[in-house]
Design an enzyme around this catalytic site. Structure first.
Site, PDB file in Angstrom:
ATOM      1  N   LEU A  10     -51.078   0.980 -22.034  1.00  0.00           N
ATOM      2  CA  LEU A  10     -51.953   0.701 -20.899  1.00  0.00           C
ATOM      3  C   LEU A  10     -53.385   1.158 -21.149  1.00  0.00           C
ATOM      4  O   LEU A  10     -54.214   1.139 -20.242  1.00  0.00           O
ATOM      5  CB  LEU A  10     -51.401   1.370 -19.634  1.00  0.00           C
ATOM      6  CG  LEU A  10     -49.966   0.971 -19.248  1.00  0.00           C
ATOM      7  CD1 LEU A  10     -49.572   1.608 -17.924  1.00  0.00           C
ATOM      8  CD2 LEU A  10     -49.808  -0.542 -19.182  1.00  0.00           C
ATOM      9  N   GLN A  12     -57.097   1.084 -23.659  1.00  0.00           N
ATOM     10  CA  GLN A  12     -58.065   0.030 -23.966  1.00  0.00           C
ATOM     11  C   GLN A  12     -57.532  -0.966 -24.983  1.00  0.00           C
ATOM     12  O   GLN A  12     -57.641  -2.181 -24.800  1.00  0.00           O
ATOM     13  CB  GLN A  12     -59.376   0.636 -24.477  1.00  0.00           C
ATOM     14  CG  GLN A  12     -60.462  -0.407 -24.712  1.00  0.00           C
ATOM     15  CD  GLN A  12     -61.650   0.104 -25.502  1.00  0.00           C
ATOM     16  OE1 GLN A  12     -61.566   1.131 -26.175  1.00  0.00           O
ATOM     17  NE2 GLN A  12     -62.754  -0.596 -25.428  1.00  0.00           N
ATOM     18  N   ARG A  36     -46.941   6.863 -17.838  1.00  0.00           N
ATOM     19  CA  ARG A  36     -46.701   6.567 -16.422  1.00  0.00           C
ATOM     20  C   ARG A  36     -47.222   5.158 -16.142  1.00  0.00           C
ATOM     21  O   ARG A  36     -47.938   4.580 -16.948  1.00  0.00           O
ATOM     22  CB  ARG A  36     -47.410   7.570 -15.510  1.00  0.00           C
ATOM     23  CG  ARG A  36     -48.913   7.576 -15.657  1.00  0.00           C
ATOM     24  CD  ARG A  36     -49.575   8.664 -14.829  1.00  0.00           C
ATOM     25  NE  ARG A  36     -51.013   8.650 -14.972  1.00  0.00           N
ATOM     26  CZ  ARG A  36     -51.689   9.218 -15.960  1.00  0.00           C
ATOM     27  NH1 ARG A  36     -51.016   9.835 -16.921  1.00  0.00           N
ATOM     28  NH2 ARG A  36     -53.003   9.171 -16.016  1.00  0.00           N
ATOM     29  N   ASN A  54     -43.056   9.292 -22.977  1.00  0.00           N
ATOM     30  CA  ASN A  54     -43.969  10.376 -23.306  1.00  0.00           C
ATOM     31  C   ASN A  54     -43.748  10.715 -24.775  1.00  0.00           C
ATOM     32  O   ASN A  54     -42.671  11.180 -25.150  1.00  0.00           O
ATOM     33  CB  ASN A  54     -43.672  11.595 -22.412  1.00  0.00           C
ATOM     34  CG  ASN A  54     -44.560  12.777 -22.729  1.00  0.00           C
ATOM     35  OD1 ASN A  54     -45.386  12.737 -23.650  1.00  0.00           O
ATOM     36  ND2 ASN A  54     -44.411  13.855 -21.972  1.00  0.00           N
ATOM     37  N   ILE A  55     -44.737  10.469 -25.632  1.00  0.00           N
ATOM     38  CA  ILE A  55     -44.527  10.656 -27.061  1.00  0.00           C
ATOM     39  C   ILE A  55     -44.342  12.124 -27.438  1.00  0.00           C
ATOM     40  O   ILE A  55     -43.991  12.427 -28.580  1.00  0.00           O
ATOM     41  CB  ILE A  55     -45.654  10.032 -27.905  1.00  0.00           C
ATOM     42  CG1 ILE A  55     -47.001  10.716 -27.642  1.00  0.00           C
ATOM     43  CG2 ILE A  55     -45.735   8.538 -27.675  1.00  0.00           C
ATOM     44  CD1 ILE A  55     -48.072  10.333 -28.659  1.00  0.00           C
ATOM     45  N   TYR A 143     -60.775  15.720 -31.839  1.00  0.00           N
ATOM     46  CA  TYR A 143     -60.272  14.361 -32.033  1.00  0.00           C
ATOM     47  C   TYR A 143     -60.336  13.985 -33.509  1.00  0.00           C
ATOM     48  O   TYR A 143     -59.373  13.456 -34.080  1.00  0.00           O
ATOM     49  CB  TYR A 143     -61.094  13.378 -31.192  1.00  0.00           C
ATOM     50  CG  TYR A 143     -60.720  11.930 -31.371  1.00  0.00           C
ATOM     51  CD1 TYR A 143     -59.502  11.441 -30.917  1.00  0.00           C
ATOM     52  CD2 TYR A 143     -61.599  11.039 -31.986  1.00  0.00           C
ATOM     53  CE1 TYR A 143     -59.163  10.099 -31.072  1.00  0.00           C
ATOM     54  CE2 TYR A 143     -61.269   9.699 -32.138  1.00  0.00           C
ATOM     55  CZ  TYR A 143     -60.050   9.234 -31.681  1.00  0.00           C
ATOM     56  OH  TYR A 143     -59.717   7.917 -31.834  1.00  0.00           O
TER      57      TYR A 143
END
Length: 318
Positions: A10, A12, A36, A54-55, A143
């Site tokens: 869900l 981008q 979710r 949920n990974i 990141y």
């Protein structure tokens, strides 16, 4: 027959990739998943199989893989650069521990794993222009750290356990369908919305800040083309540089003015996101991707601008 699970469906990329994959492989063969259900994604959720995953919970991944006989996992679940700097511990937990679970499921269940990396894997000591495929990577964001570690972990699972792992280093991605979720390159999406609605935009990235970018249709092709590439021809596998265009905010301004002559660009630089952008390459050498699996983007800056503005006019009913 390829049976695909898309995590982070869900987001981008996922919100467009799922539709593309269902066109190519059949809707029953592509399982979308997210942590979710999000409002505004009803069409995607109803267009084919959807599961809550949920990974960070390996069992949840395994259960879905077994339920649908999945043989390919495209892992898009991640915290992005700007959000990751606000929540670095959370960023590591999702991006790294989640990836570890995905790879473990791939090892145990015999799945191909596609896990994208990013230009954020580079840092201020990386050669900034025509950045080589193989070069120094010393990122300064959490990141970026997770992306370098993820590249290495995927390489390890391939060489140690024989897992078929693949991925590209995406530049900033631009799309008219789904707004981005907290990245440093987000300005290059928001600028089109404000150009049409207000005739002006205030950029949080400073003038002269060159960054690699790509239009979403090319990004989707990159995922599918690498996923279907002959494994014997892949040397780098998990961290291919891919590039389509490189521009600074004023270049984007000039492109938009070709279609909206009165458009005005202003600047109010966000020091945090600017500091991140300053550590990233200006442009990438993507010759390895071109040679090993035929990478060939279709959109340059002006072609993307025309398509973005045309599509957004329809979307925004302008």
């Amino acid at each position: 027959m390829r049976k695909i699970l898309v995590t982070g469906a869900l987001g981008q990329i996922g919100s467009e990739l799922v539709f593309k994959l269902r066109e190519v492989y059949g809707k029953e063969n592509v399982v979308a998943s997210g942590r979710r259900i999000k409002e505004g994604h009803e069409e995607l959720i109803e267009s084919g199989p959807f599961e809550i995953v949920n990974i960070q919970e390996e069992k949840q991944i395994t259960d879905v893989v077994k339920k649908y006989n999945i043989n390919t996992i495209i892992n898009l679940a991640a915290l992005l650069s700007a959000v990751g700097e606000k929540m670095p511990v959370r960023c590591w937990d999702v991006n790294m521990n989640g990836l570890y679970n995905i790879l473990e499921v791939g090892r145990k269940e015999g799945c191909m794993i596609y896990n994208p990396s990013s230009i954020a894997a580079f840092g201020p000591s990386t050669p900034p222009d025509n950045t080589p495929q193989d070069t120094i990577q010393r990122p300064t964001t959490m990141y970026g750290v997770t992306k370098v570690a993820g590249e290495l972990l995927c390489d390890y699972y391939h060489t140690k356990f024989g897992v078929d792992t693949r991925g590209v280093r995406f530049p900033g991605l631009i799309s008219y369908q789904t707004l981005p979720g907290g990245g440093t390159t987000d300005y290059a999406v928001h600028i089109y919305y404000d150009a049409l609605k207000n005739g002006e935009y205030t950029s949080f990235i400073g003038k002269g800040t060159q960054m690699d970018m790509m239009y979403m249709p090319d990004a989707l092709d990159a995922i599918i083309d690498l996923m279907e590439a002959d494994s014997d021809k892949l040397i780098h596998r998990n961290a291919f540089n891919v590039s389509a265009m490189s521009f600074a905010p004023e270049d984007l301004e000039a492109s938009i003015k070709k279609f909206i002559p009165d458009f005005k660009l202003h600047y109010d630089v966000d020091p945090e996101r600017q500091a991140i952008a300053d550590t990233w390459p200006n442009s990438l050498d993507d010759s390895a991707a071109r040679e090993e699996w035929g990478w060939d983007p279709k959109y340059d800056l002006d072609a993307m601008t025309k398509d973005m503005l045309d599509k957004l006019k329809v979307k925004l009913d302008l």
